[in-house]
Design a protein around this motif. Sequence first.
Motif, PDB file in Angstrom:
ATOM      1  N   SER A 303      69.137 111.259 -21.059  1.00  0.00           N
ATOM      2  CA  SER A 303      70.287 110.719 -20.321  1.00  0.00           C
ATOM      3  C   SER A 303      69.892 110.229 -18.929  1.00  0.00           C
ATOM      4  CB  SER A 303      71.385 111.785 -20.211  1.00  0.00           C
ATOM      5  OG  SER A 303      70.997 112.844 -19.336  1.00  0.00           O
ATOM      6  N   VAL A 304      68.871 110.830 -18.347  1.00  0.00           N
ATOM      7  CA  VAL A 304      68.416 110.420 -17.027  1.00  0.00           C
ATOM      8  C   VAL A 304      68.011 108.948 -17.030  1.00  0.00           C
ATOM      9  CG1 VAL A 304      66.697 110.839 -15.226  1.00  0.00           C
ATOM     10  CG2 VAL A 304      67.662 112.773 -16.503  1.00  0.00           C
ATOM     11  N   ILE A 305      67.481 108.493 -18.160  1.00  0.00           N
ATOM     12  CA  ILE A 305      67.045 107.090 -18.285  1.00  0.00           C
ATOM     13  C   ILE A 305      68.161 106.213 -18.832  1.00  0.00           C
ATOM     14  CG2 ILE A 305      65.400 105.547 -19.418  1.00  0.00           C
ATOM     15  CD1 ILE A 305      63.466 107.951 -19.540  1.00  0.00           C
ATOM     16  N   VAL A 306      68.775 106.647 -19.926  1.00  0.00           N
ATOM     17  CA  VAL A 306      69.720 105.799 -20.649  1.00  0.00           C
ATOM     18  C   VAL A 306      70.944 105.462 -19.811  1.00  0.00           C
ATOM     19  CG1 VAL A 306      71.198 105.632 -22.689  1.00  0.00           C
ATOM     20  CG2 VAL A 306      68.928 106.665 -22.879  1.00  0.00           C
ATOM     21  N   LEU A 307      71.439 106.404 -19.041  1.00  0.00           N
ATOM     22  CA  LEU A 307      72.669 106.170 -18.279  1.00  0.00           C
ATOM     23  C   LEU A 307      72.493 105.150 -17.157  1.00  0.00           C
ATOM     24  CD1 LEU A 307      74.146 109.784 -18.075  1.00  0.00           C
ATOM     25  CD2 LEU A 307      74.792 107.922 -19.615  1.00  0.00           C
ATOM     26  N   GLN A 308      71.264 104.780 -16.877  1.00  0.00           N
ATOM     27  CA  GLN A 308      71.019 103.752 -15.862  1.00  0.00           C
ATOM     28  C   GLN A 308      70.863 102.358 -16.469  1.00  0.00           C
ATOM     29  OE1 GLN A 308      68.304 104.983 -12.487  1.00  0.00           O
ATOM     30  NE2 GLN A 308      67.643 106.455 -14.032  1.00  0.00           N
ATOM     31  N   LEU A 309      70.838 102.264 -17.787  1.00  0.00           N
ATOM     32  CA  LEU A 309      70.602 100.980 -18.435  1.00  0.00           C
ATOM     33  C   LEU A 309      71.816 100.065 -18.294  1.00  0.00           C
ATOM     34  CD1 LEU A 309      68.866 102.157 -21.728  1.00  0.00           C
ATOM     35  CD2 LEU A 309      67.777 101.350 -19.625  1.00  0.00           C
ATOM     36  N   GLN A 310      71.563  98.803 -18.116  1.00  0.00           N
ATOM     37  CA  GLN A 310      72.644  97.808 -18.055  1.00  0.00           C
ATOM     38  C   GLN A 310      72.872  97.245 -19.464  1.00  0.00           C
ATOM     39  OE1 GLN A 310      74.375  97.271 -15.163  1.00  0.00           O
ATOM     40  NE2 GLN A 310      73.101  98.972 -14.442  1.00  0.00           N
ATOM     41  N   ILE A 365      79.860 124.176 -15.654  1.00  0.00           N
ATOM     42  CA  ILE A 365      80.840 123.183 -15.199  1.00  0.00           C
ATOM     43  C   ILE A 365      80.945 123.168 -13.680  1.00  0.00           C
ATOM     44  CG2 ILE A 365      83.317 122.661 -15.145  1.00  0.00           C
ATOM     45  CD1 ILE A 365      83.422 123.559 -18.096  1.00  0.00           C
ATOM     46  N   GLN A 366      81.007 124.348 -13.070  1.00  0.00           N
ATOM     47  CA  GLN A 366      81.148 124.400 -11.617  1.00  0.00           C
ATOM     48  C   GLN A 366      79.892 123.905 -10.916  1.00  0.00           C
ATOM     49  OE1 GLN A 366      83.943 124.958  -9.866  1.00  0.00           O
ATOM     50  NE2 GLN A 366      84.916 124.995 -11.887  1.00  0.00           N
ATOM     51  N   LEU A 367      78.722 124.221 -11.478  1.00  0.00           N
ATOM     52  CA  LEU A 367      77.486 123.718 -10.900  1.00  0.00           C
ATOM     53  C   LEU A 367      77.443 122.194 -10.970  1.00  0.00           C
ATOM     54  CD1 LEU A 367      74.663 124.177  -9.714  1.00  0.00           C
ATOM     55  CD2 LEU A 367      73.800 124.369 -12.077  1.00  0.00           C
ATOM     56  N   MET A 368      77.828 121.644 -12.123  1.00  0.00           N
ATOM     57  CA  MET A 368      77.828 120.189 -12.265  1.00  0.00           C
ATOM     58  C   MET A 368      78.862 119.556 -11.342  1.00  0.00           C
ATOM     59  SD  MET A 368      76.323 117.667 -13.715  1.00  0.00           S
ATOM     60  CE  MET A 368      75.392 118.532 -14.987  1.00  0.00           C
ATOM     61  N   ASP A 369      80.021 120.168 -11.224  1.00  0.00           N
ATOM     62  CA  ASP A 369      81.069 119.638 -10.349  1.00  0.00           C
ATOM     63  C   ASP A 369      80.562 119.541  -8.913  1.00  0.00           C
ATOM     64  OD1 ASP A 369      83.673 118.612 -10.416  1.00  0.00           O
ATOM     65  OD2 ASP A 369      84.527 120.470  -9.632  1.00  0.00           O
ATOM     66  N   TYR A 370      79.788 120.540  -8.486  1.00  0.00           N
ATOM     67  CA  TYR A 370      79.242 120.532  -7.131  1.00  0.00           C
ATOM     68  C   TYR A 370      78.115 119.511  -6.988  1.00  0.00           C
ATOM     69  CZ  TYR A 370      76.494 122.027  -3.108  1.00  0.00           C
ATOM     70  OH  TYR A 370      75.779 122.043  -1.941  1.00  0.00           O
ATOM     71  N   LEU A 371      77.192 119.496  -7.939  1.00  0.00           N
ATOM     72  CA  LEU A 371      76.032 118.611  -7.841  1.00  0.00           C
ATOM     73  C   LEU A 371      76.423 117.137  -7.875  1.00  0.00           C
ATOM     74  CD1 LEU A 371      73.408 120.461 -10.073  1.00  0.00           C
ATOM     75  CD2 LEU A 371      73.533 120.393  -7.575  1.00  0.00           C
ATOM     76  N   LEU A 372      77.508 116.830  -8.572  1.00  0.00           N
ATOM     77  CA  LEU A 372      77.939 115.430  -8.658  1.00  0.00           C
ATOM     78  C   LEU A 372      78.491 114.909  -7.331  1.00  0.00           C
ATOM     79  CD1 LEU A 372      79.561 115.339 -12.210  1.00  0.00           C
ATOM     80  CD2 LEU A 372      77.487 114.159 -11.464  1.00  0.00           C
ATOM     81  N   THR A 373      78.757 115.816  -6.402  1.00  0.00           N
ATOM     82  CA  THR A 373      79.144 115.372  -5.059  1.00  0.00           C
ATOM     83  C   THR A 373      77.927 115.049  -4.206  1.00  0.00           C
ATOM     84  OG1 THR A 373      79.163 117.623  -4.129  1.00  0.00           O
ATOM     85  CG2 THR A 373      81.197 116.841  -5.180  1.00  0.00           C
ATOM     86  N   LEU A 374      76.744 115.404  -4.694  1.00  0.00           N
ATOM     87  CA  LEU A 374      75.524 115.219  -3.919  1.00  0.00           C
ATOM     88  C   LEU A 374      74.630 114.114  -4.469  1.00  0.00           C
ATOM     89  CD1 LEU A 374      74.529 118.984  -3.448  1.00  0.00           C
ATOM     90  CD2 LEU A 374      75.891 117.562  -1.897  1.00  0.00           C
ATOM     91  N   TRP A 375      74.590 113.988  -5.798  1.00  0.00           N
ATOM     92  CA  TRP A 375      73.676 113.052  -6.431  1.00  0.00           C
ATOM     93  C   TRP A 375      74.395 112.235  -7.498  1.00  0.00           C
ATOM     94  CZ3 TRP A 375      71.632 118.159  -5.652  1.00  0.00           C
ATOM     95  CH2 TRP A 375      70.650 118.209  -4.642  1.00  0.00           C
ATOM     96  N   PRO A 376      73.844 111.086  -7.890  1.00  0.00           N
ATOM     97  CA  PRO A 376      74.479 110.240  -8.902  1.00  0.00           C
ATOM     98  C   PRO A 376      74.482 110.897 -10.286  1.00  0.00           C
ATOM     99  CG  PRO A 376      72.312 109.388  -8.321  1.00  0.00           C
ATOM    100  CD  PRO A 376      72.616 110.470  -7.339  1.00  0.00           C
ATOM    101  N   PRO A 377      75.456 110.558 -11.136  1.00  0.00           N
ATOM    102  CA  PRO A 377      75.603 111.213 -12.444  1.00  0.00           C
ATOM    103  C   PRO A 377      74.361 111.127 -13.330  1.00  0.00           C
ATOM    104  CG  PRO A 377      77.539 109.905 -11.934  1.00  0.00           C
ATOM    105  CD  PRO A 377      76.534 109.592 -10.874  1.00  0.00           C
ATOM    106  N   HIS A 378      73.701 109.967 -13.344  1.00  0.00           N
ATOM    107  CA  HIS A 378      72.578 109.829 -14.270  1.00  0.00           C
ATOM    108  C   HIS A 378      71.451 110.813 -13.970  1.00  0.00           C
ATOM    109  CE1 HIS A 378      71.121 107.272 -10.873  1.00  0.00           C
ATOM    110  NE2 HIS A 378      69.946 107.749 -11.246  1.00  0.00           N
ATOM    111  N   ALA A 379      71.383 111.294 -12.727  1.00  0.00           N
ATOM    112  CA  ALA A 379      70.311 112.213 -12.353  1.00  0.00           C
ATOM    113  C   ALA A 379      70.657 113.662 -12.650  1.00  0.00           C
ATOM    114  CB  ALA A 379      70.002 112.055 -10.862  1.00  0.00           C
ATOM    115  N   MET A 380      71.938 113.957 -12.912  1.00  0.00           N
ATOM    116  CA  MET A 380      72.383 115.340 -12.995  1.00  0.00           C
ATOM    117  C   MET A 380      72.446 115.913 -14.404  1.00  0.00           C
ATOM    118  SD  MET A 380      72.790 116.624 -10.007  1.00  0.00           S
ATOM    119  CE  MET A 380      71.196 115.835  -9.823  1.00  0.00           C
TER     120      MET A 380
END
Length: 415
Positions: A303-310, A365-380
């Motif tokens: 997902s780290v790669i695919v979610l960045q594809l156009q 879920i809570q960890l992801m909710d927090y991390l998504l405020t810091l970094w872009p979704p494709h990286a998380m």
Amino acid sequence: MKSAKETQLPPTPVAPPGYLLPVIVLSQFAGTSLWFAGNAVLPELQQEMHLPGSGTGLLTSAVQLGFILGTFCFALLSLADRVSPRLLFMGCALLGAGANALVVAAAESLSTVLLLRAATGFLLAGIYPVGMKIATSWYKSGLGKAIGYLVGALVIGTAFPHLLRALGASLPWQTLLLLVSGLAAAGGVLMYVLVPQGPYLGKGAVFNAGNMLQVFRVREFRAAALGYFGHMWELYTLWAFAPFLISAALPQLAPSEVSMWSFGVIAAGAVGCVGGGYASQRWGSARVAFLQLFASGLCCVLSVIVLQLQAPLLVLLFLLGWGVVAAGDSPQFSALNAQKAPPHLVGTALTVVVCIGFAVTIASIQLMDYLLTLWPPHAMFGLLAAGPVAGLLSMRRLLVNQEGNQHSSPNKSTR
């Protein structure tokens, strides 16, 4: 404790009526549609209550926390092994439908809505694991296939509110919640009226606070349970954030399209559940669970790669495939837990395992909710691979034992 004679199962297999599994599946689908009902109307609730952007995490975690508390109480009291599972299922479905419907009247208060969603989660403890207990009371041969259909129903029920949102975008959110409540109530009544007590319903459990710990003394049960916990680290976080993930990866989609694709990603898991159930008839539940858990862990990494594809079509196909394997191993873990648990504590075992499993989802879920405020979704979302990796390591013992059983009994079915 009752004697072994009192807990003895029927000496010869009992064929369940042909209508039985479809009724159980339909009832499970109806009851579990309560799970993500709040997420399906989240945009309207956010506007109504001025919720922050973290509303997804709040509403989802409220249900999960309620479910954890409910499963803990049910497991502690061994309710699913001491009272009629059919009656318990119906009562929880009716009360859960009522709690979900009350959100309509309480929408101005965030604390009240969260409390009602937590109450809904508490009552789901009498629907999801109890539905599996009812299935195990009728199906010994082919349990993996039966639970595959049952968990597939849970998956579609979980996704169903998103479908309602997509198809009824013009409907008031209050109407959508009431429709889900009516469906859940009907499912509870259907289970009680049409599903009789199964011939393999284990009896003999008495109240003992140690029952929920006793099941973990079985080594193979522990291995299956740990595999399930790793699977849960990934699954509900993917489901909870599916609309957000799709919107972030494909911002050109309209809200109704996001809802439709969210339904597709979650509901795709039913394909993995049912397909895995049939595959378990040939290769065994342990091998099928291992392979699907490996595939879903690989999807986390990719997902780290695919979610960045156009490439919108490729992204959507990837998410659908991820949805298939992320949920597809769940029924096989449930079948393994039921098979490895002490026969008179199957309901307690299933309940305590899902209790711990859903506690894991809260952390994820809570960890992801927090991390998504810091970094872009494709990286998380690649971080979700930690769960499948841990689960795969714990599954090795079950795979070795299954292979050993097959080699020692080559003519014996692996069902």
